[in-house]
Write an enzyme that holds these catalytic residues in place. Structure first.
Site, PDB file in Angstrom:
ATOM      1  N   GLY A  40       0.788  -1.231   0.000  1.00  0.00           N
ATOM      2  CA  GLY A  40       0.000   0.000   0.000  1.00  0.00           C
ATOM      3  C   GLY A  40       0.819   1.278   0.000  1.00  0.00           C
ATOM      4  O   GLY A  40       0.269   2.350   0.246  1.00  0.00           O
TER       5      GLY A  40
ATOM      6  N   ASP B 195      10.523   4.784  -6.154  1.00  0.00           N
ATOM      7  CA  ASP B 195       9.774   3.529  -6.042  1.00  0.00           C
ATOM      8  C   ASP B 195      10.696   2.321  -6.214  1.00  0.00           C
ATOM      9  O   ASP B 195      10.327   1.311  -6.792  1.00  0.00           O
ATOM     10  CB  ASP B 195       8.614   3.485  -7.047  1.00  0.00           C
ATOM     11  CG  ASP B 195       7.663   2.315  -6.816  1.00  0.00           C
ATOM     12  OD1 ASP B 195       7.693   1.729  -5.718  1.00  0.00           O
ATOM     13  OD2 ASP B 195       6.908   1.980  -7.744  1.00  0.00           O
TER      14      ASP B 195
ATOM     15  N   LYS C  85      14.538  -3.643  -7.320  1.00  0.00           N
ATOM     16  CA  LYS C  85      14.149  -2.796  -8.450  1.00  0.00           C
ATOM     17  C   LYS C  85      15.250  -1.855  -8.915  1.00  0.00           C
ATOM     18  O   LYS C  85      15.273  -1.461 -10.071  1.00  0.00           O
ATOM     19  CB  LYS C  85      12.928  -1.962  -8.047  1.00  0.00           C
ATOM     20  CG  LYS C  85      11.576  -2.607  -8.266  1.00  0.00           C
ATOM     21  CD  LYS C  85      10.540  -1.506  -8.063  1.00  0.00           C
ATOM     22  CE  LYS C  85       9.126  -1.976  -8.136  1.00  0.00           C
ATOM     23  NZ  LYS C  85       8.212  -0.826  -7.883  1.00  0.00           N
TER      24      LYS C  85
HETATM   25 CA    CA Z   1       5.750   0.630  -5.105  1.00  0.00          CA
END
Ligand code: CA
Length: 701
Positions: free
Chosen positions: A209, A332, A359
């Site tokens: 979230g 992110d 990532k």
């Molecule tokens: Ca994310």
């Protein structure tokens, strides 16, 4: 929900007691189909799951999460004889990201909306199905589809985390709920998509979230009763409320401003691993909430423990060590990607390592006892940092990565990462890790520009893609920290991997191909065209002396909502399907449904539908669409995933649009009624906007 049958187990305990590597199949063959349940999935058996290759007892295969099957009936020579044994359709819209589990002779798999199904592992015959009946409006909080990555097994129970934040224990024999707890504060936009893990009798569950204002944490519940044993937050809360631990008090020194008002993020939404000898539980944490660190923590700082690997003591959840992959995350760059524990010989020394390809584009090898950095190199093109400083173990961030006041340079990886949640596997015989990677570029516009999905997401920046993304299957040597081989794939969004002792890497792709690659060379040795985009990871198991490989298809997830499947899969409606393969089987592929074409709207016009067509009304409709619909149906209704493409609505559907969206006429099919959120007039504005966009798409003004 329905549930049925399964007799009481009789051979379960005997099997478990006698179980030796390679002997389990013969043992389970004596039981009747479906008779051996998870009752034998003891803590001890989970600790030694690697010695029982005929089963697949835990999410990553073992506590080490290496996804390496020691079965070798299917090998480089025989793999060309592989064919479909059976398949099973999920019959629910939404992507399928689940890794199935196999215990006894039953497969347990989760589907969209956190449903769970048990199937006979020989035939695919359904045994039971459990539907937690997640309220469909909850889908608004799921940044990345209504997916679930899998269940956990312990003793005689199956555990699933639900999209609306519950942890449910099911009777493995019947699918009947035994206990259920709410693990999230339900007025907050938390979701659960990750698989629970079982560690020493505790069920460990995180949540997601962090594209919304939430504070990440992970919880441990007693397997037997569902009692909360501990909860560990990953980022500090408001100091005025006091800190839950010294670790969070220390972490607060790396934050500034009033970060707690934004939640902070750091959600642990997927990756975990466990080392029973060191008694350490590893948790990967997510991005900051919001993404923009200038908004989140205006005075700077590393913002611990965002984008980190945390080693926790599983008995009480206390922090033993941490390693932050992306200090002061601004992009992110989650570190929730899969983590694998392996002992590697590095510089002549056998090291207990943990490896991860998060990532941010760097492949990390750490000492899993101490958290010390061993090595890290980029596995895709990276320009936000020019490497990792071996002394400080920090990435050397580059000026183009900043976007305050904005914009940033053209950055890579993009915010989908160089690698996302898709499973990584490690073959100790080749010494290689296998995972799907993607290369894409993004420019962040900064807080001054319009932010992404303003009002739903609160990421604090806009972002624009800069290149056509590309996807690859990558084989990586973690000791040499270099690529062994890479195979270009048709789509950028693809499935996770399974490695086997037969020398095969199995992986499905966004073009619906399910393929077996030579683990040494990357050569394609076998492939099957499923017609359905695959993003989940395969598993392997053995019954009656037959090795099976199972994978779930089901286009979706974050990359499946913004991007169509490719190749043969582009031609078909994308629904979830579980497929199981074995040697010398040739069950025909069940029929697929062709994608509907853009409709001939004929005389269907805005005024004909009673919809306003002035610029102000269309603009208002677009705004309402972005706030309420885009999460599931994509830009301008053009969903390429499993949710209906609104541009292809039949004329008759347009006639009852208000009934559906406001009145909830299709609730049984999973489309919620929006009466709580939208007036009938607002629904009409959304409809007007969609019709105008459809007319543009079909070239009719
Ligand atoms: Ca994310």
């Amino acid at each position: 929900m329905f549930a049925r049958r399964i007799p009481t187990p009789c051979f379960v305990l005997l099997c478990a007691a006698l179980l030796l590597p390679g002997t389990g199949a013969g043992c389970t063959a004596d039981t009747e189909p479906g008779a051996l349940e998870a009752g034998s999935v003891t803590t001890e058996r989970l600790r030694h799951a690697g010695g029982e290759p005929e089963s697949w007892l835990a999410h990553g295969g073992t506590h080490a999460e290496d996804r390496f099957s020691r079965l070798e009936q299917i090998d480089r020579e025989s793999v060309h004889r592989l064919g479909l044994a059976w398949s099973h359709d999920f019959n629910l819209r939404g992507g399928v990201e689940a890794t199935p589990l196999m215990a006894g002779d039953v497969l347990y798999v989760s589907g969209p909306w956190s449903t769970v199904e048990a199937l006979d592992a020989r035939s695919g015959t359904p045994l039971w199905r459990y539907d937690p009946e997640v309220p469909r409006l909850r889908g608004l909080y799921a940044c990345c589809d209504v997916v679930n990555r899998g269940v956990a097994l312990h003793e005689d129970r199956v555990f699933v985390g639900t999209l609306d934040g519950r942890l449910v224990a099911l009777d493995a024999a019947t699918g009947t709920p035994v206990w259920e707890v709410v693990t999230t504060e339900n007025d907050m936009p938390y979701t659960i998509t990750g698989a629970p893990r079982v560690v020493e009798g505790l069920i460990i569950i995180g949540n997601g979230g962090a594209e919304y204002p939430v504070r990440g944490y992970v919880s441990a519940y007693a397997s037997g009763t569902g009692a909360l044993v501990w909860r560990t937050y990953t980022v500090p809360g408001n100091p005025a409320d006091g800190f839950e631990s010294e670790a969070l008090e220390r972490a607060a020194e790396s934050w500034s401003g009033e970060w707690w008002l934004h939640g902070g993020g750091g959600t642990a939404w997927d990756a975990m691993a466990y080392d029973p000898e060191l008694d350490l539980l590893y948790i990967g944490t997510g991005n900051g909430s919001p993404w923009s660190r200038e908004v989140r923590s205006p005075g700077g700082g590393d913002n611990l423990y965002l984008s980190s690997i945390l080693a926790l003591r599983p008995s009480d959840g206390s922090l033993v060590w941490h390693y932050q992959t992306t200090p002061g995350d601004n992009w992110d760059f989650t570190a929730t990607q899969p983590m694998i524990l392996a002992d590697l010989e590095i510089d002549g020394r056998l090291r207990k390592t943990i490896m991860q390809a998060p990532k941010n584009g760097f492949f990390y090898v750490l000492d899993r006892e101490t958290g010390d950095f061993i090595s890290g190199e980029n596995y895709v093109r990276v320009n936000w940092a020019d490497g990792i400083d071996p002394v400080t173990a920090r990435p050397r961030e580059q000026p183009i990565a900043s976007y305050h006041p904005g914009p940033s340079g053209d950055l890579t990886p993009w915010f989908f990462g160089g690698h996302n949640w898709q499973s990584m596997s490690f073959n100790p015989e080749t010494g290689l890790a296998y995972f799907p990677v993607h290369e894409g570029g993004v420019i962040y516009s900064g807080a001054e520009g319009p932010t992404l999905f303003e009002g739903i997401f609160s990421v604090g920046t806009g972002a624009a893609f800069t290149m056509v993304p590309m996807g690859f299957l990558l084989a990586w040597d973690p000791v040499a920290q270099q690529e062994a081989w890479r195979i270009p794939l048709a789509n950028w969004w693809n499935g996770g991997t399974l490695s086997t002792a037969g020398g095969i890497v199995f992986q499905g792709g966004g073009d619906g191909r399910f393929a077996g690659y030579d683990a040494e060379s990357g050569e394609v040795l076998w492939e099957f065209s499923s017609g359905l985009g695959i993003i989940a990871a395969p598993i392997s198991y053995e019954l009656d002396g037959v090795q099976y490989v199972t994978v779930a298809a089901g286009w979706g997830g974050v990359g499946g909502r913004t991007n169509a499947p490719s190749g043969e899969a582009e031609a078909y409606e994308q629904r979830g399907r579980l497929m199981t393969f074995a040697l010398d089987r040739d069950t025909p592929r069940p029929p697929l449904f062709p994608r509907s074409a853009l409709p001939d709207l004929g005389a269907l016009r805005l005024d004909d539908l009673g919809l306003a067509d002035d610029a102000a009304a269309l603009g208002e409709g677009e705004k309402l669409y972005a706030l309420n619909c885009i999460i599931c149906h994509g830009q301008a209704g053009s969903s390429m995933g499993t949710m209906p493409n609104l541009q292809r609505m039949a004329p008759g559907t347009h006639r009852i649009f208000g009934d559906i969206v406001h009145g909830g006429r299709l609730e049984v099919m999973g489309m919620p009624g929006f009466a709580e959120r939208l007036s009938e007039e607002e629904v009409a504005l959304i409809h007007g906007y969609l019709v105008s966009r459809i007319r543009m798409a079909v070239g009719e003004p």
